[in-house]
Design a protein around this motif. Structure first.
Motif, PDB file in Angstrom:
ATOM      1  N   UNK A 150       0.841  -1.180   0.000  1.00 41.73           N
ATOM      2  CA  UNK A 150       0.000   0.000   0.000  1.00 41.73           C
ATOM      3  C   UNK A 150       0.880   1.235   0.000  1.00 41.73           C
ATOM      4  N   UNK A 151       0.536   2.203  -0.883  1.00 42.68           N
ATOM      5  CA  UNK A 151       1.379   3.393  -1.046  1.00 42.68           C
ATOM      6  C   UNK A 151       1.294   4.301   0.164  1.00 42.68           C
ATOM      7  N   UNK A 152       0.143   4.321   0.831  1.00 45.00           N
ATOM      8  CA  UNK A 152      -0.052   5.209   1.972  1.00 45.00           C
ATOM      9  C   UNK A 152      -0.738   4.447   3.099  1.00 45.00           C
TER      10      UNK A 152
ATOM     11  N   UNK B 258      -3.052  13.114  -8.392  1.00 49.32           N
ATOM     12  CA  UNK B 258      -4.464  12.757  -8.522  1.00 49.32           C
ATOM     13  C   UNK B 258      -5.302  13.454  -7.476  1.00 49.32           C
ATOM     14  N   UNK B 259      -6.410  12.860  -7.110  1.00 44.59           N
ATOM     15  CA  UNK B 259      -7.317  13.495  -6.145  1.00 44.59           C
ATOM     16  C   UNK B 259      -6.617  13.728  -4.805  1.00 44.59           C
TER      17      UNK B 259
ATOM     18  N   UNK C 259     -18.902  14.344  -0.888  1.00 47.03           N
ATOM     19  CA  UNK C 259     -17.905  14.666  -1.910  1.00 47.03           C
ATOM     20  C   UNK C 259     -16.648  13.808  -1.795  1.00 47.03           C
ATOM     21  N   UNK C 260     -16.317  13.346  -0.600  1.00 48.24           N
ATOM     22  CA  UNK C 260     -15.038  12.643  -0.410  1.00 48.24           C
ATOM     23  C   UNK C 260     -15.201  11.128  -0.246  1.00 48.24           C
ATOM     24  N   UNK C 261     -16.433  10.643  -0.083  1.00 44.74           N
ATOM     25  CA  UNK C 261     -16.657   9.220   0.188  1.00 44.74           C
ATOM     26  C   UNK C 261     -17.652   8.660  -0.816  1.00 44.74           C
TER      27      UNK C 261
ATOM     28  N   UNK D 272     -10.160   5.096  11.700  1.00 44.65           N
ATOM     29  CA  UNK D 272      -9.568   6.163  10.881  1.00 44.65           C
ATOM     30  C   UNK D 272      -9.467   5.660   9.452  1.00 44.65           C
ATOM     31  N   UNK D 273      -9.891   6.505   8.512  1.00 51.52           N
ATOM     32  CA  UNK D 273      -9.893   6.128   7.097  1.00 51.52           C
ATOM     33  C   UNK D 273      -9.096   7.153   6.291  1.00 51.52           C
ATOM     34  N   UNK D 274      -8.231   6.659   5.418  1.00 51.26           N
ATOM     35  CA  UNK D 274      -7.573   7.498   4.412  1.00 51.26           C
ATOM     36  C   UNK D 274      -8.297   7.286   3.091  1.00 51.26           C
ATOM     37  N   UNK D 275      -8.577   8.385   2.387  1.00 52.07           N
ATOM     38  CA  UNK D 275      -9.327   8.275   1.138  1.00 52.07           C
ATOM     39  C   UNK D 275      -8.682   9.111   0.036  1.00 52.07           C
ATOM     40  N   UNK D 276      -8.752   8.587  -1.160  1.00 49.25           N
ATOM     41  CA  UNK D 276      -8.406   9.351  -2.367  1.00 49.25           C
ATOM     42  C   UNK D 276      -9.446   9.036  -3.433  1.00 49.25           C
TER      43      UNK D 276
END
Length: 250
Positions: free
Chosen positions: A15-17, A54-55, A107-109, A188-192
């Motif tokens: 995973x990159x992040x 990207x986003x 907008x983000x999810x 905790x969630x990271x999103x792109x």
């Protein structure tokens, strides 16, 4: 088998992040003078390479109390008085649920990720098959959410997470005074681009302590003694108030 496991490991891309996070405290004690607690959630994004194009990156933090079944009743006016009408049984609803994010969830999810991880408040409530229990059954779930928002047990803050340089983030989650005992999950969630790229979960035990714990155990384990003690305290309070009133009059 070792060669097979090594091949599978190499085939899976890293995973990159990823999330590296912590909480300001590891437990919460409910005492007689408990008025609520604020939990600081902080962390950083770990990368093995520069941030991808990207986003933009977004972070969502959720805090969830113990789940339980809830019966929602509708008050109806009949024959000039208010009484319970239709009722809906909600399979599982968290006693407490708070969501904080770096932006509007719409907008983000993506809805797919929301359905998968049950992030938003309506998704955290499990109400399968309620349509057959009453007319306009979804309105009962909406009423449950509305009531618990007023009580401070459900909260949504779409600007509650601060993110610096797409690396460091923090959020403050306020736990109200009317907490239910149990294990509270902090996720905790990271999103792109609406997609969850990594997530993490930590647990905070919440339990009564001190005099609050002693009174609670007494009411459950020695109900007769608890009742007698309550009567004695009530009589003492009444006598004290009467004595004070006589003293003021004299």
């Amino acid at each position: 088998m070792r060669w097979l496991a090594l091949l599978l490991l190499l085939a899976c891309p890293a995973r990159a992040e990823t999330i590296v996070a912590g909480l300001s405290q590891t437990s919460v004690a409910i005492t007689a003078d408990f008025t609520g607690e604020e939990i600081l959630v902080y962390g950083a994004v770990k990368r093995e390479a520069p941030a991808p194009d990207g986003p933009p990156l977004h972070v969502i933090v959720t805090a969830e109390g113990p789940q339980g079944q809830v019966v929602v009743r509708k008050k109806e006016r009949r024959f000039g008085i208010w009484m319970n009408g239709d009722a809906v049984r909600v399979d599982r609803a968290p006693a407490f649920y708070a969501v904080a994010a770096t932006g509007p969830l719409g907008a983000i999810l993506s809805e797919t990720e929301n359905l998968r991880h049950r992030i938003t408040i309506p998704r955290a409530i499990r109400a399968v098959g309620i349509s057959s229990e009453a007319r306009d059954a979804p309105a009962f779930v909406d009423a449950l959410i509305r009531i618990r928002e007023v009580e401070g047990r459900y909260a949504l803050d779409e600007a509650g997470v601060s993110l610096a340089e797409e690396t460091l983030f923090r959020a403050d989650v306020m736990l109200p005074s009317n907490l239910t005992e149990g294990d509270y999950r902090v996720r905790l969630f990271l999103l792109r681009g609406g997609r969850v790229v990594d997530w993490q979960e930590q647990v905070i035990p919440v339990a009564k302590a001190g005099l609050e714990r002693w009174i609670f155990n007494l009411s459950r384990e020695q109900p007769l003694l608890y009742g007698l003690l309550s009567l004695l305290l009530a009589a003492g309070a009444g006598w004290g108030a009467s004595a004070a009133f006589r003293l003021v009059r004299s």
